[in-house]
Design a protein around this motif. Structure first.
Motif, PDB file in Angstrom:
ATOM      1  N   ALA A 513       3.853 -37.079 -57.932  1.00 29.48           N
ATOM      2  CA  ALA A 513       3.229 -37.228 -56.613  1.00 29.48           C
ATOM      3  C   ALA A 513       4.235 -36.966 -55.495  1.00 29.48           C
ATOM      4  O   ALA A 513       3.896 -36.349 -54.479  1.00 29.48           O
ATOM      5  N   ASN A 514       5.472 -37.428 -55.656  1.00 35.07           N
ATOM      6  CA  ASN A 514       6.501 -37.152 -54.650  1.00 35.07           C
ATOM      7  C   ASN A 514       6.748 -35.660 -54.503  1.00 35.07           C
ATOM      8  O   ASN A 514       6.909 -35.138 -53.394  1.00 35.07           O
ATOM      9  N   THR A 515       6.800 -34.961 -55.632  1.00 37.76           N
ATOM     10  CA  THR A 515       7.008 -33.513 -55.595  1.00 37.76           C
ATOM     11  C   THR A 515       5.858 -32.818 -54.883  1.00 37.76           C
ATOM     12  O   THR A 515       6.052 -31.920 -54.056  1.00 37.76           O
ATOM     13  N   GLU A 516       4.652 -33.254 -55.193  1.00 35.24           N
ATOM     14  CA  GLU A 516       3.474 -32.655 -54.557  1.00 35.24           C
ATOM     15  C   GLU A 516       3.512 -32.836 -53.039  1.00 35.24           C
ATOM     16  O   GLU A 516       3.373 -31.868 -52.278  1.00 35.24           O
ATOM     17  N   VAL A 517       3.732 -34.062 -52.591  1.00 39.08           N
ATOM     18  CA  VAL A 517       3.716 -34.336 -51.161  1.00 39.08           C
ATOM     19  C   VAL A 517       4.851 -33.607 -50.443  1.00 39.08           C
ATOM     20  O   VAL A 517       4.698 -33.149 -49.304  1.00 39.08           O
ATOM     21  N   SER A 518       5.996 -33.463 -51.097  1.00 39.91           N
ATOM     22  CA  SER A 518       7.147 -32.826 -50.454  1.00 39.91           C
ATOM     23  C   SER A 518       7.004 -31.310 -50.349  1.00 39.91           C
ATOM     24  O   SER A 518       7.741 -30.688 -49.590  1.00 39.91           O
ATOM     25  N   LEU A 519       6.085 -30.726 -51.103  1.00 38.70           N
ATOM     26  CA  LEU A 519       5.951 -29.267 -51.085  1.00 38.70           C
ATOM     27  C   LEU A 519       4.738 -28.775 -50.309  1.00 38.70           C
ATOM     28  O   LEU A 519       4.799 -27.724 -49.666  1.00 38.70           O
ATOM     29  N   ILE A 520       3.633 -29.507 -50.359  1.00 36.26           N
ATOM     30  CA  ILE A 520       2.385 -28.920 -49.855  1.00 36.26           C
ATOM     31  C   ILE A 520       2.309 -28.895 -48.333  1.00 36.26           C
ATOM     32  O   ILE A 520       1.448 -28.192 -47.785  1.00 36.26           O
ATOM     33  N   GLU A 521       3.175 -29.623 -47.641  1.00 38.10           N
ATOM     34  CA  GLU A 521       3.158 -29.542 -46.177  1.00 38.10           C
ATOM     35  C   GLU A 521       4.124 -28.486 -45.647  1.00 38.10           C
ATOM     36  O   GLU A 521       4.090 -28.136 -44.476  1.00 38.10           O
ATOM     37  N   ASP A 522       4.988 -27.965 -46.501  1.00 37.78           N
ATOM     38  CA  ASP A 522       5.944 -26.936 -46.075  1.00 37.78           C
ATOM     39  C   ASP A 522       5.238 -25.592 -45.895  1.00 37.78           C
ATOM     40  O   ASP A 522       4.332 -25.247 -46.667  1.00 37.78           O
ATOM     41  N   TYR A 523       5.660 -24.857 -44.899  1.00 38.61           N
ATOM     42  CA  TYR A 523       5.194 -23.478 -44.761  1.00 38.61           C
ATOM     43  C   TYR A 523       6.162 -22.712 -43.882  1.00 38.61           C
ATOM     44  O   TYR A 523       6.920 -23.283 -43.095  1.00 38.61           O
ATOM     45  N   SER A 524       6.151 -21.406 -44.044  1.00 41.97           N
ATOM     46  CA  SER A 524       6.881 -20.519 -43.139  1.00 41.97           C
ATOM     47  C   SER A 524       5.904 -19.456 -42.674  1.00 41.97           C
ATOM     48  O   SER A 524       4.988 -19.066 -43.408  1.00 41.97           O
ATOM     49  N   SER A 525       6.087 -18.995 -41.437  1.00 40.07           N
ATOM     50  CA  SER A 525       5.135 -18.036 -40.897  1.00 40.07           C
ATOM     51  C   SER A 525       5.833 -17.059 -39.972  1.00 40.07           C
ATOM     52  O   SER A 525       6.898 -17.357 -39.403  1.00 40.07           O
ATOM     53  N   THR A 526       5.232 -15.892 -39.842  1.00 40.94           N
ATOM     54  CA  THR A 526       5.659 -14.904 -38.862  1.00 40.94           C
ATOM     55  C   THR A 526       4.429 -14.502 -38.058  1.00 40.94           C
ATOM     56  O   THR A 526       3.317 -14.418 -38.585  1.00 40.94           O
TER      57      THR A 526
END
Length: 853
Positions: A513-526
């Motif tokens: 669950a920690n791994t899930e929460v730490s990854l799914i809010e990350d994003y990069s955009s152009t």
């Protein structure tokens, strides 16, 4: 002789700077007469409000677009902490607040996300992780020279401004005509915290050889204050019929330190009348250090019996459901804007060009919340009274007041939540203006290349040594929403965490669950935007016509993470998720300006504008609040807002510094984006899910009134009065296109029906004083599953006071007060009787000195 020379210069600027007609100038007293009158007042003429109002009105009168603005001298007459608070003095403008300070700018009652913000001609990004709204509390008011709100842009301006285009300008030496040195020192006191904080600024400018100008400024503020907040969650309860029940109450006490540092250095070279070159730099840093004590009272976790009208008895509450949370974090935000360019004139052709670079950061590297549960041995009960907006409750604890004592709360977990956001944009533009006798043509190109990277992590650490919250206890803080219990010593907490955090780790079943929460809010955009426009300006006597079109192509690409769990403890897969969009917007515009004589000006405009979806809304990301069981999810299928706008206004200019104006406007906004709140989303069972969607069309009709005038026709002694009033009235409707709510009528989300601003000032001899108020009516914030879950922000009135006394031409003392009505930030759910949030900030006062050489 020195005083007389200074007064003559002031009068010359007052008469010559606003473009009076020959007939008007002939009716004005000559400089010598005015100077003689002024010298009877001890050789000092105090008129910062008057001069600032005159400059703003002159700027509005000469503009081709429909716009309003304020200068630095004007907002220097108010207790404004930052650029957002300064610009709320513009007609039709208000602000949303964070911890009592203005943050986002609202133009004509519309969502701040529908504005665009530029600094010295280049667009500035946002350090926030999920919004497109640029927070102007990052920029100190002292770092700016002029703030302008363009409400109907011409085709040579960016088209992403459905609400308005907010233009922040820093000072040029040529704005101040020669050597100018200004300093300001003040002490700010907040009555809620009892703390007194320093603030200071220094500005210098000079012109050398009539061709080279330098302007620089630095400013600093270090502010300690507090706020008292209470939040309530309402929901259905099996034991309660016919109304929602306050299933949870959270008492929150904030202790805050905010530090602002700003600097700007601007260079201008004007070798001759046909050529000019510039460099603009602005840097600001905003540090927000915050400790939040949160007490959780679980009123919905027991058996509820109704004992009277809107009164209840709750029995059998498990003591472990009571919690205390202590969060500490330091949020660092900074903004850098650099632009360089020039202007050249050759045989009826003017070419101007600009390169720009902006970068904004947000770092929250030390956020950690410590959670504790009540270690009582017996169930608790509570009485609840919901007759007033904020539920009143009394906890019946077999241990007396044990639920308020830190010693009885045992460690549950640490939640570590670092965050980093970087927003960077490069831009380049060139404009060609072909000046004819009657018709001028203007064309230009602009490119903007923007990159964003958002990294949000969260880990729950439950495995480690146990201890009680009592080890961090401090005296009970003052808290205006009741008894919050023991306080927390921030120093003791940070010492413990710094020395022992490495002793705590994840439970094996929390890793996935920690791994899930730490990854799914990350994003990069152009986001790459290429724009081109063609515009013609034709003068037919008193009528000016501006017609043209702007084309903007937007290419957006974002990458996020998709995490699938096989079960609660096992990750099935982690994969990249990419989304892209590409669209072109053609934005025609027609402006008419008619100078009817006798100081009357009429304007009309038809424009088409857009607003791009917020980054967090369109990116493939999910934000999970495990503690409150809430989820925010992006929607990469969103389309941009598109708006067709009509504006008409009449303006009557009264003497040098007065104006009466009336404007009507209408907007048809297609694809309006709204946040929908779902209680039963099959993808996230057990969570409230907030998701943005394109609704139907939104219609906005508005009336805007503005009156500013010095009452110099009154008898002596009263002729120093200055009055001002502006009002904006909106009628909005919105087709939400939400299943199950097709028959409901909605106001436009985040749009207030009424905005008022009023001030009364006095300037005479050495005294300058002003009282000012800004009012914003309630607005819909979030649409729920049904009307009971709609969230509204309640009306708010900001009332401020400012007074200064000039002891000589070089220095003056001032006293100011803000939030004198002690207005809270208040939200409610469904109806005003259900207060969702009430946050109090208290009044603030400042005493200071201004020096000008």
């Amino acid at each position: 002789m020195h005083t007389k020379h200074r007064l003559c210069l002031a009068v010359t600027l007052a008469l010559g700077g606003i473009g009076l007609s020959d007939a008007q100038a002939a009716n004005q007293p000559d400089a010598a007469t005015t100077a003689a009158d002024a010298t009877t007042l001890d050789g000092i003429q105090v008129r910062p409000q008057y001069d600032a109002q005159m400059r703003a009105i002159d700027f509005k009168r000469d503009a081709s677009a429909i716009q309003d603005g304020v200068s630095s001298d004007s907002y220097g007459q108010f207790p404004d902490q930052n650029a957002a608070e300064a610009i709320q003095r513009v007609p039709g403008v208000s602000v949303t607040r964070d911890q009592g300070e203005g943050r986002y700018v609202v133009v004509r009652g519309l969502d701040p996300a529908l504005n665009t913000v530029s600094v010295d001609g280049i667009s500035i990004g946002t350090p926030e992780s999920d919004t497109r709204s640029a927070p102007l509390d990052v920029i100190p008011a002292e770092s700016t020279e002029r703030l302008t709100v363009v409400k109907a842009p011409t085709p040579d301006m960016p088209g992403d401004s459905i609400g308005g285009a907010i233009q922040v300008e820093s000072a040029s030496a040529f704005d101040r005509k020669g050597r100018d040195l200004r300093a300001k020192l003040e002490a700010d006191h907040q009555d809620l915290s009892g703390e007194t904080s320093p603030k200071g600024s220094f500005n210098y400018s000079d012109i050398f050889n009539d061709t080279f100008g330098i302007a620089l400024g630095v400013n600093y503020q270090n502010r300690d204050y507090q706020s008292d907040n209470i939040e309530v969650e309402y929901d259905e309860h099996d034991d309660v019929a016919d109304e929602l029940f306050p299933v949870e109450v959270q008492q929150r006490k904030y202790t805050i330190n905010r530090e602002r540092t700003g600097a700007n250095l601007n260079l201008d070279w004007r070798p001759d009348a046909d050529n000019s070159y510039f460099l603009r730099t602005l840097y600001s840093r905003f540090t927000d250090e915050e400790t939040r004590l949160r007490a959780i009272i679980p009123l919905g976790e027991g058996d509820v019996t109704q004992t009277g009208a809107h009164s209840y008895l709750v029995e059998g509450i498990d003591p472990g459901d009571f919690g205390r949370r202590v969060r500490y974090r330091t949020k660092d935000e900074d903004a850098l804007a650099i632009s360089a360019g020039g202007e050249n004139r050759r045989d009826g052709i003017v070419v101007d060009y600009r390169l720009g670079y902006t970068k904004t950061h947000e770092w929250v590297n030390d956020e950690i919340e410590s959670r504790f549960d009540y270690d009582g041995s017996d169930d608790l009960s509570a009485t609840v009274d919901t007759r007033r907006g904020i539920p009143r409750f009394e906890i019946l604890d077999p241990a007396g007041d044990g639920w308020l004592r830190n010693d009885n709360y045992e460690f549950d977990r640490f939640v570590v939540s670092p965050k980093q956001v970087v927003d960077e944009e490069k831009s380049a533009e060139v404009n060609l203006d072909f000046i004819g006798d009657r018709i001028s043509w203007k064309a230009g190109l602009k490119g903007r290349w923007r990159d964003r990277d958002v990294n949000v992590d969260e880990r729950e650490l439950r495995q480690g040594p146990g201890f009680s919250l009592g080890e961090w206890s401090a005296a009970a803080p003052d808290y205006r929403h009741g008894d919050i219990g023991d306080g927390v010593d921030t120093g003791a907490m940070n010492d413990y965490i710094g020395g022992h955090l490495d002793e705590y780790g994840e439970r094996p079943k929390d890793v996935a669950a920690n791994t899930e929460v730490s990854l799914i809010e990350d994003y990069s955009s152009t986001e790459d935007i290429m724009a081109a426009y063609l515009m013609a300006t034709a003068d037919f006597g008193a009528l000016r016509v501006i017609a043209g079109a702007r084309m903007e192509n937007t290419q957006f690409h974002a990458t996020g993470n998709q995490v699938d769990l096989e079960d609660e403890e096992t990750i099935a897969s982690i994969s990249r998720r990419e989304v892209s969009s590409n669209y072109t917007s053609v934005l025609p515009g027609l402006h008419l300006r008619y100078d009817a004589g006798n100081d009357w000006v009429y304007r009309g405009a038809y424009t088409e504008t857009i607003a791009r979806p917020s980054f967090g809304d369109i990116s493939p990301r999910v934000k999970i609040n495990r503690d409150d069981e809430e989820i925010e999810t992006g929607n990469p299928e969103l389309d941009p807002y598109q708006s067709q706008n009509l504006d008409f206004s009449l303006e009557h200019y009264i003497n040098e510094s007065g104006i009466f104006s009336l404007a009507v406007f209408g907007k048809r906004i297609g694809g309006y984006i709204v946040n929908t709140l779902s209680q039963d989303n099959p993808d996230f069972p057990g969570y409230e899910v907030l998701r943005p969607v394109n609704g139907g069309d939104a219609d906005v009709y508005g009336l805007e009134l503005n009156w500013q005038q010095q009452l110099d026709f009154l008898p002596s002694g009263w002729d120093g009065l200055l009055v001002g009033f502006s009002g904006t009235w909106l009628d909005t409707s919105f087709d939400a296109s939400i299943d199950g709510r097709d028959q409901d009528d909605f106001k436009l989300p985040r749009a207030s029906d009424q905005i008022y601003s009023a001030s009364i000032g006095y300037e005479k001899n050495r005294l300058s004083a002003r009282l000012a108020a800004v009012y914003r009516s309630e607005y819909l914030d979030t649409i729920g599953d049904d009307a009971r879950y709609d969230i509204y922000v309640a009306p708010n009135t900001q009332f401020d006071f400012y007074m200064s006394y000039e002891f000589s031409k070089n220095w003056s003392l001032f006293l100011q007060g803000s939030n004198l009505l002690d207005e809270p930030l208040e939200l409610y759910q469904g109806e005003s009787a259900n207060t969702l949030q009430n946050e109090l900030y208290g009044r603030s006062y400042a005493l200071g000195i201004k020096i000008k050489l």
